[in-house]
Write a protein that holds these residues in place. Structure first.
Motif, mmCIF file in Angstrom:
data_model
loop_
_atom_site.group_PDB
_atom_site.id
_atom_site.type_symbol
_atom_site.label_atom_id
_atom_site.label_comp_id
_atom_site.label_asym_id
_atom_site.label_seq_id
_atom_site.Cartn_x
_atom_site.Cartn_y
_atom_site.Cartn_z
ATOM 1 N N ALA A 113 0.832 -1.166 0.027
ATOM 2 C CA ALA A 113 -0.138 -0.033 -0.008
ATOM 3 C C ALA A 113 0.813 1.300 -0.034
ATOM 4 O O ALA A 113 0.480 2.309 -0.208
ATOM 5 N N ASP A 114 2.101 1.302 0.318
ATOM 6 C CA ASP A 114 3.037 2.439 0.394
ATOM 7 C C ASP A 114 3.749 2.640 -0.809
ATOM 8 O O ASP A 114 4.133 3.987 -1.185
ATOM 9 N N ILE A 115 3.467 1.725 -1.854
ATOM 10 C CA ILE A 115 4.001 1.993 -3.349
ATOM 11 C C ILE A 115 3.182 2.726 -3.981
ATOM 12 O O ILE A 115 2.000 2.301 -4.383
ATOM 13 N N VAL A 139 -4.923 -4.415 -8.002
ATOM 14 C CA VAL A 139 -3.893 -5.141 -6.998
ATOM 15 C C VAL A 139 -2.661 -4.678 -6.837
ATOM 16 O O VAL A 139 -2.077 -3.765 -7.545
ATOM 17 N N LYS A 140 -2.345 -4.349 -5.495
ATOM 18 C CA LYS A 140 -1.396 -3.240 -5.253
ATOM 19 C C LYS A 140 -0.065 -3.597 -5.663
ATOM 20 O O LYS A 140 0.277 -4.774 -5.570
ATOM 21 N N PRO A 141 0.833 -2.908 -6.050
ATOM 22 C CA PRO A 141 2.330 -2.894 -6.464
ATOM 23 C C PRO A 141 2.842 -3.496 -5.141
ATOM 24 O O PRO A 141 2.487 -3.202 -3.935
ATOM 25 N N GLU A 142 4.041 -4.377 -5.789
ATOM 26 C CA GLU A 142 4.725 -4.969 -4.380
ATOM 27 C C GLU A 142 5.976 -5.103 -4.807
ATOM 28 O O GLU A 142 6.485 -4.981 -5.909
ATOM 29 N N MET A 143 6.967 -5.234 -4.118
ATOM 30 C CA MET A 143 8.494 -5.280 -4.163
ATOM 31 C C MET A 143 8.816 -6.856 -4.282
ATOM 32 O O MET A 143 8.468 -7.722 -3.468
ATOM 33 N N THR A 167 9.961 -3.435 -8.553
ATOM 34 C CA THR A 167 8.588 -3.055 -8.385
ATOM 35 C C THR A 167 7.700 -3.877 -9.178
ATOM 36 O O THR A 167 7.796 -3.676 -10.664
ATOM 37 N N MET A 168 6.781 -4.631 -8.815
ATOM 38 C CA MET A 168 5.825 -5.338 -9.502
ATOM 39 C C MET A 168 4.390 -4.940 -9.536
ATOM 40 O O MET A 168 3.864 -4.429 -8.553
ATOM 41 N N VAL A 221 7.214 5.274 -7.458
ATOM 42 C CA VAL A 221 7.817 4.934 -8.658
ATOM 43 C C VAL A 221 7.492 6.017 -9.724
ATOM 44 O O VAL A 221 6.230 5.948 -9.956
ATOM 45 N N THR A 222 8.331 6.796 -10.340
ATOM 46 C CA THR A 222 7.951 7.775 -11.418
ATOM 47 C C THR A 222 8.126 7.511 -12.595
ATOM 48 O O THR A 222 9.410 6.817 -12.903
#
Length: 279
Positions: free
Chosen positions: A24-26, A39-43, A48-49, A130-131
């Protein structure tokens, strides 16, 4: 005393055990717009997926599936990946992935940086953001700042602008790739449907690709046939290129694809309404 020792033990455990990075922080930002994801991004392995649609929609890449293989195409770049494989292909050249694509909650998760950079985008990561900066669409050597679309109803009309580079390029390519045979100018056509009869053409949309100063570089107008109950030999959909005053056959599927991309751009925050005077 026992409670004190238990508290100290808990503190000690948390101090030596690394806490997980919460997905949730990404945040993912493409051209300055924060992208919503179901679906939230994750490491994974410091990569970063993100769900595949974040790539396909917001970078303007088309997606095709073949068994467990994902094929992303944009312009002359073709990137192929396989689920649970570290091997990828770019235009036939084998490349190595740091993180394997996988499925989570019925969504295909792919490495954002790898795919974005394959399509010429710049990627930066800082403070869980992530930009992604994408390449602008260029027409006749001029960079496109926005796509302005205009739709008229029986009463009033709506003007929107799309500022996402990926969407603008995808819509432009639909016009170019689906431009059919040249046809003669229809005998009667108009924005105003009340002035039309069966066999005439209704102007359903005007699309201007604007430069940095807001001037139109390229414009396409979409016209739809006002049909009768009998079969009509005229094409159902035409486009007009006023830059060269030429008419072409078009397809209903291509027209609907453009409307779908416009709706998706709005959903993801890339569309701005300029005016709306529909009652």
């Amino acid at each position: 005393m026992k409670k004190l020792l238990a508290g100290l033990f808990t503190v000690l455990i948390f101090s030596i055990t690394p806490l997980p990075t919460h997905a949730a922080d990404i945040q993912i930002k493409v051209d300055g717009v924060t992208i919503p994801t179901d679906v939230k991004p994750e490491m994974k392995r410091n990569r970063t997926m993100v769900p595949l649609r974040v790539i396909s929609e917001n970078l303007g890449a088309r997606v095709n599936w073949s068994d467990s293989q994902i094929v992303l195409t944009k312009g002359d770049v073709k990137v192929s990946l396989k689920l649970n494989s570290t091997t990828a292909m770019k235009n036939g050249e084998s490349m190595l992935l740091d993180a394997k694509p996988y499925v989570k909650h019925n969504r295909t998760m792919v490495p954002l940086r790898f795919i974005a950079e394959m399509f010429g985008s710049q990627v930066e990561y800082s403070n869980f953001v992530v930009t992604v900066e994408t390449k602008p669409l260029v027409i006749d050597g001029i960079e496109v700042k926005a796509l302005q679309e205009e739709h008229h109803m029986i009463m009033g009309g709506i003007v929107n602008q799309i500022h996402g580079n990926g969407y603008n390029e995808a819509i432009y390519n639909i016009f170019v790739e689906n431009k059919g045979e040249k046809v003669e100018e229809p005998s009667n056509y108009s924005w105003n449907s009340s002035h039309l009869s069966p066999g005439d053409y209704y102007k359903g949309g005007q699309y201007d690709f604007l430069d940095q100063d807001g001037n139109s570089i390229q414009r396409f107008d979409i016209y739809t046939l006002v049909r009768t109950f009998d079969e009509d030999q005229n094409p159902d959909v035409l486009i007009h290129d006023p830059n060269i005053d030429q008419w072409y056959q078009f397809s209903d599927t291509a027209k609907l694809d453009i409307l779908r991309l416009s709706d998706t751009a709005a959903m993801n925050g890339f569309l701005t309404m300029i005016s709306n005077d529909v009652p």
